[in-house]
Scaffold this motif. Structure first.
Motif, PDB file in Angstrom:
ATOM      1  N   TYR A  94      40.467  42.353 -10.365  1.00  0.00           N
ATOM      2  CA  TYR A  94      39.862  41.488  -9.350  1.00  0.00           C
ATOM      3  C   TYR A  94      39.744  42.255  -8.042  1.00  0.00           C
ATOM      4  CZ  TYR A  94      39.232  37.688  -6.016  1.00  0.00           C
ATOM      5  OH  TYR A  94      38.750  36.878  -5.009  1.00  0.00           O
ATOM      6  N   VAL A  95      38.544  42.293  -7.479  1.00  0.00           N
ATOM      7  CA  VAL A  95      38.290  42.995  -6.220  1.00  0.00           C
ATOM      8  C   VAL A  95      38.139  41.953  -5.127  1.00  0.00           C
ATOM      9  CG1 VAL A  95      36.781  44.597  -4.994  1.00  0.00           C
ATOM     10  CG2 VAL A  95      37.147  44.870  -7.465  1.00  0.00           C
ATOM     11  N   GLU A  96      39.046  41.978  -4.165  1.00  0.00           N
ATOM     12  CA  GLU A  96      39.044  41.003  -3.072  1.00  0.00           C
ATOM     13  C   GLU A  96      38.035  41.443  -2.016  1.00  0.00           C
ATOM     14  OE1 GLU A  96      39.451  37.854  -1.047  1.00  0.00           O
ATOM     15  OE2 GLU A  96      40.891  38.039  -2.686  1.00  0.00           O
ATOM     16  N   GLY A  97      36.857  40.854  -2.046  1.00  0.00           N
ATOM     17  CA  GLY A  97      35.826  41.214  -1.081  1.00  0.00           C
ATOM     18  C   GLY A  97      34.464  40.736  -1.563  1.00  0.00           C
ATOM     19  N   PRO A  98      33.485  40.633  -0.651  1.00  0.00           N
ATOM     20  CA  PRO A  98      32.146  40.156  -1.025  1.00  0.00           C
ATOM     21  C   PRO A  98      31.350  41.255  -1.705  1.00  0.00           C
ATOM     22  CG  PRO A  98      32.153  40.802   1.275  1.00  0.00           C
ATOM     23  CD  PRO A  98      33.559  40.980   0.788  1.00  0.00           C
ATOM     24  N   ASP A  99      30.291  40.866  -2.387  1.00  0.00           N
ATOM     25  CA  ASP A  99      29.373  41.886  -2.878  1.00  0.00           C
ATOM     26  C   ASP A  99      28.461  42.324  -1.731  1.00  0.00           C
ATOM     27  OD1 ASP A  99      26.700  40.438  -2.954  1.00  0.00           O
ATOM     28  OD2 ASP A  99      27.804  39.137  -4.319  1.00  0.00           O
ATOM     29  N   LEU A 100      27.807  43.462  -1.922  1.00  0.00           N
ATOM     30  CA  LEU A 100      26.989  44.037  -0.851  1.00  0.00           C
ATOM     31  C   LEU A 100      25.872  43.086  -0.432  1.00  0.00           C
ATOM     32  CD1 LEU A 100      26.254  46.492   0.934  1.00  0.00           C
ATOM     33  CD2 LEU A 100      24.873  47.345  -0.986  1.00  0.00           C
ATOM     34  N   LYS A 140      22.665  47.088  -8.569  1.00  0.00           N
ATOM     35  CA  LYS A 140      21.990  46.278  -7.556  1.00  0.00           C
ATOM     36  C   LYS A 140      23.031  45.829  -6.536  1.00  0.00           C
ATOM     37  CE  LYS A 140      22.349  42.266 -10.660  1.00  0.00           C
ATOM     38  NZ  LYS A 140      21.567  41.248 -11.403  1.00  0.00           N
ATOM     39  N   PRO A 141      22.613  45.309  -5.381  1.00  0.00           N
ATOM     40  CA  PRO A 141      23.590  44.906  -4.360  1.00  0.00           C
ATOM     41  C   PRO A 141      24.652  43.937  -4.864  1.00  0.00           C
ATOM     42  CG  PRO A 141      21.402  45.006  -3.389  1.00  0.00           C
ATOM     43  CD  PRO A 141      21.220  45.239  -4.862  1.00  0.00           C
ATOM     44  N   ALA A 142      24.279  43.014  -5.758  1.00  0.00           N
ATOM     45  CA  ALA A 142      25.244  42.035  -6.253  1.00  0.00           C
ATOM     46  C   ALA A 142      26.301  42.666  -7.147  1.00  0.00           C
ATOM     47  CB  ALA A 142      24.519  40.929  -7.022  1.00  0.00           C
ATOM     48  N   ASN A 143      26.056  43.872  -7.646  1.00  0.00           N
ATOM     49  CA  ASN A 143      27.014  44.539  -8.525  1.00  0.00           C
ATOM     50  C   ASN A 143      27.838  45.597  -7.795  1.00  0.00           C
ATOM     51  OD1 ASN A 143      26.370  43.008 -10.729  1.00  0.00           O
ATOM     52  ND2 ASN A 143      24.938  44.484 -11.609  1.00  0.00           N
ATOM     53  N   ILE A 144      27.807  45.555  -6.462  1.00  0.00           N
ATOM     54  CA  ILE A 144      28.652  46.428  -5.647  1.00  0.00           C
ATOM     55  C   ILE A 144      29.599  45.534  -4.855  1.00  0.00           C
ATOM     56  CG2 ILE A 144      28.732  48.212  -3.870  1.00  0.00           C
ATOM     57  CD1 ILE A 144      27.276  49.051  -6.448  1.00  0.00           C
ATOM     58  N   LEU A 145      30.884  45.588  -5.165  1.00  0.00           N
ATOM     59  CA  LEU A 145      31.877  44.790  -4.460  1.00  0.00           C
ATOM     60  C   LEU A 145      32.530  45.630  -3.371  1.00  0.00           C
ATOM     61  CD1 LEU A 145      33.659  42.868  -7.370  1.00  0.00           C
ATOM     62  CD2 LEU A 145      31.708  42.155  -5.981  1.00  0.00           C
ATOM     63  N   LEU A 146      32.645  45.063  -2.174  1.00  0.00           N
ATOM     64  CA  LEU A 146      33.205  45.762  -1.021  1.00  0.00           C
ATOM     65  C   LEU A 146      34.666  45.355  -0.857  1.00  0.00           C
ATOM     66  CD1 LEU A 146      30.146  45.274   1.344  1.00  0.00           C
ATOM     67  CD2 LEU A 146      30.703  47.290  -0.035  1.00  0.00           C
ATOM     68  N   GLY A 147      35.527  46.044  -1.575  1.00  0.00           N
ATOM     69  CA  GLY A 147      36.930  45.700  -1.588  1.00  0.00           C
ATOM     70  C   GLY A 147      37.730  46.398  -0.506  1.00  0.00           C
ATOM     71  N   PRO A 148      39.019  46.060  -0.374  1.00  0.00           N
ATOM     72  CA  PRO A 148      39.874  46.654   0.660  1.00  0.00           C
ATOM     73  C   PRO A 148      40.138  48.135   0.441  1.00  0.00           C
ATOM     74  CG  PRO A 148      41.161  45.270  -0.818  1.00  0.00           C
ATOM     75  CD  PRO A 148      39.734  45.043  -1.161  1.00  0.00           C
ATOM     76  N   ASN A 149      39.909  48.628  -0.767  1.00  0.00           N
ATOM     77  CA  ASN A 149      40.087  50.052  -1.061  1.00  0.00           C
ATOM     78  C   ASN A 149      38.758  50.768  -1.253  1.00  0.00           C
ATOM     79  OD1 ASN A 149      42.963  49.874  -1.087  1.00  0.00           O
ATOM     80  ND2 ASN A 149      42.840  48.931  -3.108  1.00  0.00           N
TER      81      ASN A 149
END
Length: 409
Positions: A94-100, A140-149
């Motif tokens: 689980y990646v805590e953050g929004p997608d691009l 695509k932007p929805a498949n890139i998650l901007l996580g804390p790491n």
């Protein structure tokens, strides 16, 4: 990631994972926020009962096998899966953050320096995928998650082995996201090469820098025609000048004209270093910038502006400047909303008095400030000082991240 409560028809658990909330859904399935028996958070993808058939199971099993194969710091790792269950499922990190896509829609395009950092990071991550003989095919932007790491790549449901021309798709059917799809994929060319992911990465970086994709049309047939027509150039409107040469080659119509992923990394690196920064520093700035939306830091009080509309601030490439979230496209200024070029003012909590410093007397009961204390004596909830609140902790964390981004190491 944003979550919503579970619906009454949602299962309470699956595969040993307790389901806590919904993350998102698509035509094939639902994604939940789950928790393993050991307390590990996970993104649990479940196929909808209405679409479970032999073909769906086979495609899902292929996705599981691919997730077992791929690795790297930029890939959301597989935790567990069962393609043979009554409702096939898989669980990933689980990646805590929004997608691009959601981040840009909420906060506007990224500064050019951070787009270059994003490009180098994702290109390197995709390079590890390609070394294992795999193609993502649906970046695509929805498949890139901007996580804390840092950013992570997700959704390998359409991934294939690069040398394979076999497909689980019906004849004359093209699968993917048209606005991010290279011409050869839209034309149904097989087998595909690593150049398809280079093109898709170009669309992601263009979106990160401008807020739009290279081709856009309301009609799907018109969109496919634009993508596959060599005479229709991609729309690079609003692209910072320093990014135009790189994105132009990445979005080339012919696959052989696109750079290799290693070349993308080197070009991004060169452009970052031309600004006096190391790529690792730019990556830390990217993570700081995307991990802390302004609404999470209510103690940052920018100077209000009087204009009803503020023009967009220029892209910041000054190595000494920490990218600010206020350097985003203009929005109408409200009384409590800063303009795009406003400089934030840090409002810090004063430290407690020293041992030899006289302590100020408490306000008397007649003063309004005494109301919380009187409420506590009357049996109400205890009053929380700003120093003890989550707000103060978030402010301290923001300061640490800002200083870390300025550090020379």
């Amino acid at each position: 990631m944003q979550t919503t409560p579970l619906s009454p028809e949602d299962p309470a658990q699956i595969g040993g994972f307790e389901l806590l909330a919904r993350i998102g859904q698509g035509g094939m399935g639902q994604v939940f926020l789950g928790e393993s028996p050991g307390g590990e958070p996970a993104a649990v993808k479940v196929i909808k009962p209405s679409v479970v058939d032999s073909t769906a199971r086979l495609r899902f099993a292929q996705e599981i096998e691919i997730l077992k194969t791929v690795w790297g710091a930029r890939i959301a790792q597989l935790l567990d899966a069962d393609a043979e269950a009554e409702q096939p499922w898989l669980a990933t990190e689980y990646v805590e953050g929004p997608d691009l896509g959601k981040h840009v829609a909420t906060h506007g395009p990224l500064p050019a320096l951070l787009v270059l950092s994003l490009g180098a990071t994702l290109a390197e991550g995709l390079g590890y995928v390609h070394k294992q003989g795999l193609l993502h095919r649906d970046l695509k932007p929805a498949n890139i998650l901007l996580g804390p790491n840092g950013p992570k790549i997700i959704d390998f449901g359409l991934a294939v082995f690069a040398e394979s021309s076999a497909s689980l798709t019906a004849a004359n059917t093209v699968v993917g996201t048209p606005s991010c799809m290279p011409p050869e994929q839209a034309n149904g060319v097989k087998p595909l090469t690593s150049a398809v992911d280079v093109y898709a990465l170009g669309t992601v970086l263009l979106f990160a820098a401008t807020g739009h994709l290279p081709y856009h049309a309301k009609n799907i047939h018109v969109l496919f025609h634009m993508v596959t027509d060599p005479a229709t150039a991609p729309d690079l409107t609003g692209t910072p000048p320093e990014l135009v040469p790189l994105l132009t080659t990445m979005l080339s119509y012919d696959a052989q004209d696109r750079p290799a992923l290693t070349d993308v990394v080197q070009q991004c690196r060169a452009l970052v270093e031309a600004q006096g920064l190391k790529l690792a520093q730019a990556r830390r700035r990217l993570t700081t910038y995307t991990a802390a939306p302004p609404l999470d830091f209510p103690t940052l009080l920018p100077t209000p502006v009087s204009e009803s509309v503020v023009p967009p601030a220029p892209m910041v490439l000054d190595p000494s400047a920490v990218p600010s979230r206020h350097q985003t496209p203009a929005v109408p200024a409200e009384p409590d909303m800063p303009g795009a070029d406003a400089q934030p003012t840090m409002v810090l909590v004063p430290p407690p008095p020293a041992a030899d410093e006289p302590v100020q007397p408490e306000p008397t009961a007649s003063e309004p400030q005494d109301a919380p204390r009187r409420a506590q004596r009357a049996g109400g909830p205890p009053a929380r000082s700003l120093r003890q609140s989550a707000q103060a902790r978030r402010t301290a964390q923001q300061l640490r991240e800002v200083y870390a981004a300025r550090a020379a190491f």
